[in-house]
Motif scaffolding. Sequence first.
Motif, short mmCIF file in Angstrom:
data_model
loop_
_atom_site.label_atom_id
_atom_site.label_comp_id
_atom_site.label_asym_id
_atom_site.label_seq_id
_atom_site.Cartn_x
_atom_site.Cartn_y
_atom_site.Cartn_z
N ASP A 142 0.66 -1.13 0.10
CA ASP A 142 0.63 0.25 0.04
C ASP A 142 0.93 1.01 -0.08
OD1 ASP A 142 -2.22 -1.58 0.39
OD2 ASP A 142 -2.44 -1.15 2.04
N LEU A 143 2.00 0.99 0.68
CA LEU A 143 2.92 2.04 0.90
C LEU A 143 3.39 2.42 -0.36
CD1 LEU A 143 3.54 1.73 4.28
CD2 LEU A 143 2.97 3.89 3.77
N LYS A 144 3.27 1.91 -1.65
CA LYS A 144 4.18 1.12 -2.83
C LYS A 144 6.50 1.20 -2.30
CE LYS A 144 0.81 2.26 -5.23
NZ LYS A 144 0.05 1.08 -5.14
N ASP A 145 6.55 0.64 -1.42
CA ASP A 145 8.03 0.78 -1.13
C ASP A 145 8.53 -0.81 -1.38
OD1 ASP A 145 7.93 2.31 0.57
OD2 ASP A 145 7.84 1.68 2.63
N PHE A 146 7.56 -1.88 -2.16
CA PHE A 146 7.56 -2.77 -3.02
C PHE A 146 6.23 -3.43 -4.01
CE2 PHE A 146 7.45 -7.13 -3.03
CZ PHE A 146 8.58 -7.70 -3.36
N SER A 147 6.85 -3.76 -5.05
CA SER A 147 5.88 -4.14 -5.83
C SER A 147 6.30 -5.38 -6.71
CB SER A 147 5.90 -3.01 -6.75
OG SER A 147 7.04 -2.65 -7.84
N GLY A 148 7.53 -5.69 -6.13
CA GLY A 148 8.66 -7.36 -6.69
C GLY A 148 8.63 -6.73 -8.10
N LYS A 149 9.72 -5.53 -8.33
CA LYS A 149 10.39 -5.31 -9.86
C LYS A 149 11.98 -6.34 -9.28
CE LYS A 149 9.51 -0.70 -11.03
NZ LYS A 149 8.52 -0.63 -9.87
N ALA A 150 12.16 -7.18 -10.98
CA ALA A 150 13.43 -7.61 -10.33
C ALA A 150 14.17 -6.99 -9.53
CB ALA A 150 13.79 -8.10 -11.89
N LYS A 151 15.12 -8.32 -8.71
CA LYS A 151 15.96 -7.51 -7.85
C LYS A 151 16.03 -6.64 -6.98
CE LYS A 151 19.66 -8.56 -10.87
NZ LYS A 151 20.88 -7.95 -12.30
N GLU A 152 14.75 -6.81 -6.72
CA GLU A 152 13.89 -5.35 -5.06
C GLU A 152 13.33 -6.87 -4.20
OE1 GLU A 152 9.98 -2.48 -4.97
OE2 GLU A 152 9.88 -3.93 -5.97
N ASP A 192 5.31 -11.87 -17.55
CA ASP A 192 6.00 -12.21 -18.72
C ASP A 192 7.35 -12.56 -18.79
OD1 ASP A 192 3.28 -12.23 -19.48
OD2 ASP A 192 3.01 -10.14 -19.97
N ASP A 193 8.11 -11.78 -18.26
CA ASP A 193 9.58 -11.68 -18.91
C ASP A 193 10.54 -13.12 -17.89
OD1 ASP A 193 8.78 -9.44 -19.44
OD2 ASP A 193 10.30 -8.68 -18.36
N PHE A 194 9.10 -13.49 -17.39
CA PHE A 194 10.02 -14.69 -16.46
C PHE A 194 11.09 -15.63 -17.34
CE2 PHE A 194 10.08 -19.14 -14.98
CZ PHE A 194 10.28 -18.81 -13.90
N GLU A 195 12.06 -16.31 -16.78
CA GLU A 195 13.49 -17.57 -17.14
C GLU A 195 13.80 -18.56 -16.28
OE1 GLU A 195 16.51 -15.33 -18.83
OE2 GLU A 195 15.30 -14.73 -20.37
N LEU A 196 13.74 -19.34 -15.66
CA LEU A 196 13.78 -20.50 -15.12
C LEU A 196 15.31 -19.14 -14.01
CD1 LEU A 196 13.87 -23.88 -15.72
CD2 LEU A 196 12.00 -22.46 -14.39
N ASP A 197 16.72 -18.98 -14.86
CA ASP A 197 17.56 -17.97 -13.98
C ASP A 197 16.71 -17.07 -12.93
OD1 ASP A 197 20.16 -18.23 -14.38
OD2 ASP A 197 20.19 -16.54 -14.64
N THR A 198 15.43 -16.10 -13.68
CA THR A 198 15.40 -15.65 -12.68
C THR A 198 15.40 -16.33 -10.97
OG1 THR A 198 13.42 -14.23 -14.30
CG2 THR A 198 13.24 -13.72 -11.98
N ILE A 209 16.49 -23.63 -8.32
CA ILE A 209 16.55 -22.73 -6.81
C ILE A 209 17.30 -23.65 -6.37
CG2 ILE A 209 14.71 -22.77 -5.21
CD1 ILE A 209 12.76 -22.89 -6.31
N ALA A 210 17.57 -25.49 -6.04
CA ALA A 210 18.51 -25.71 -5.83
C ALA A 210 20.05 -25.40 -5.81
CB ALA A 210 18.54 -27.75 -5.93
N GLU A 211 19.92 -24.83 -7.34
CA GLU A 211 21.63 -24.49 -7.54
C GLU A 211 21.62 -23.33 -7.36
OE1 GLU A 211 21.37 -26.74 -12.02
OE2 GLU A 211 21.35 -24.40 -11.52
N GLY A 212 20.92 -22.57 -7.15
CA GLY A 212 20.71 -21.45 -6.72
C GLY A 212 21.49 -21.24 -4.96
N LEU A 213 20.13 -22.11 -4.55
CA LEU A 213 21.04 -22.23 -2.95
C LEU A 213 22.48 -22.60 -3.05
CD1 LEU A 213 17.48 -23.68 -1.83
CD2 LEU A 213 18.38 -21.42 -1.35
N VAL A 214 23.19 -23.26 -3.63
CA VAL A 214 23.54 -24.13 -3.62
C VAL A 214 25.38 -23.54 -3.73
CG1 VAL A 214 25.78 -26.63 -4.00
CG2 VAL A 214 22.79 -26.44 -3.23
N PHE A 215 25.35 -23.00 -4.94
CA PHE A 215 26.39 -21.64 -5.26
C PHE A 215 26.26 -20.26 -4.93
CE2 PHE A 215 23.93 -20.82 -8.86
CZ PHE A 215 23.66 -19.13 -8.81
N GLY A 216 24.62 -19.70 -4.40
CA GLY A 216 24.82 -18.43 -3.84
C GLY A 216 25.00 -18.97 -2.40
#
Length: 503
Positions: free
Chosen positions: A54-64, A88-94, A133-140
């Motif tokens: 509601d405060l527009k502090d977050f809307s789900g933009k990439a990397k936000e 619409d811009d979704f890729e698995l890498d997201t 997701i598992a890849e991201g967790l392990v290399f992250g």
Amino acid sequence: MAKQKTVNVSVQYKELDTIKDELLVVGVFETDTMPRDLSALDKKTGGNIKRVYDLKDFSGKAKESVLIYNADAKSASRVLLAGLGKRDDFELDTIRAAAASAIRKADNIKAASVAICMDVPKGTCPEAKAQVIAEGLVFGRYQYTEQLSSPSGKDGILKASIIAWNKNDLTAMRKGAKVGILQAEGQNYSRSLANKSGGEINPVTLAAEARKLARKFGMKCKIFDDKELVKQGMGGILAVGQGSVSKPRLIMLEYNGKKATKTPDLVLVGKAVTFDSGGLCIKPGAGMHDMKFDKSGGCNVLGIMQAVASLKLAKNVVALVPAAENMPDGNSYRPGDIIKTYSGKTVEIQNTDAEGRMILCDALSYAVKNLKPKAIVDMATLTGACIIALGTHKAGLFANNDDIVTALKTASAAAGEPVWHLPCDKPYRDQLKSECADMRNIGGRDGGSATAAAFLREFVGEDVPWAHIDIAGVSDIKTSNDTMAAGGTGFIVRTIVEYLKNC
Ligand code: BES
Ligand code: MN
Ligand code: ZN
């Protein structure tokens, strides 16, 4: 010394408002108002999630992202909303990147357990979703902490649960997560070798590491020592290594995943210059320390072998890692020397800093002559010119065959490791003409990556499909970023494993 940072990944089905981990990460697409799926969780936070929208502090933009504290003792103490950008811009890498970044945040706030729930567009394969997701967790989660007395963030194990939205997806997601863990562990193994300095990893100790790996995973291992290299006539590897007190090696590993045949589906060749000072054509001091990463190609090959063996892929793969240390010394190879390579071709050395191609050429012609594979892929931190051409965002891809380019591009897109196809045909080969040998080892400043690739192509010929990947710009990062800790990246490990699954 510091404990190694590890992650224990599981997949679970739970309602978001019943999750009790220290951190709950919810990946959401860009929207103006709070997604309805979050209302039960929002109630637990006393309406704080809705307030953020509601405060527009977050809307789900990439990397936000936004961190919300939760007073309710029966659910997660913190909720991290992670923006995934436009649906619409979704890729698995997201979600791969979002998972990596989430676990790095969890580490930062020293959370011992984290639950990860990612929205994906309808129709996304649950297995692929859990894999990335598992890849991201392990290399992250990976960090080179071996030499730190007390690293920042959380020591040791971090528990991570991937949350399934749908109970029916559980089996597929568990399968995918297992694959993702093994692929990223291969990548991390490569990074853990690459991050070690030239003082610790030299051709001899790298060969010992390879032997250890082979033993652990039941692979064949053969090490060509300097005497054997002389016997074989591997003049290129010997020339580069002759200025170092650590003698050169050629490491060969064999993984046999097919019962019926021995023919390799792929031979992997990786440059392992354990330290590249430039040799007599010595490099400037500034930045020379990063030349410990000049073994990244070889480390990647070992990481790929670990992944392939642990995934038990039904393919035959042979790894060839020529390893040498390029040092200035009274016994070093010199500019002007003419080197007879394993292929019989002679090379006039015009710059001792163009050493990568001198060790790769012997391994490549060995592969063609003795292993008769269906394809060859080499990877190397080969040229500074590749960094000029592509920056640090993409690896250079060179080949003698269009089908292998297509296959590698597909694999690279799936793995989230971008490559860019560049040429290595006759005009570049012509730049390598020499008056006193069959060719020289440099082709001038123009098209430096393409002439290096054309040099390698000369030793493969046109009969076996071959690709060369120049990882000079992507093999290491100077400072930690959102998704990875500073140091070796293991870039291209996941791509080659994806390629192997489909070849
Ligand atoms: N290992 C370097 C390439 C490199 C440079 C990798 C910077 C990563 C970062 C390679 O052996 C090298 O020194 N190449 C020379 C070739 C030149 C002498 C033709 C280069 O790129 O300057
Ligand atoms: Mn060099
Ligand atoms: Zn080098």
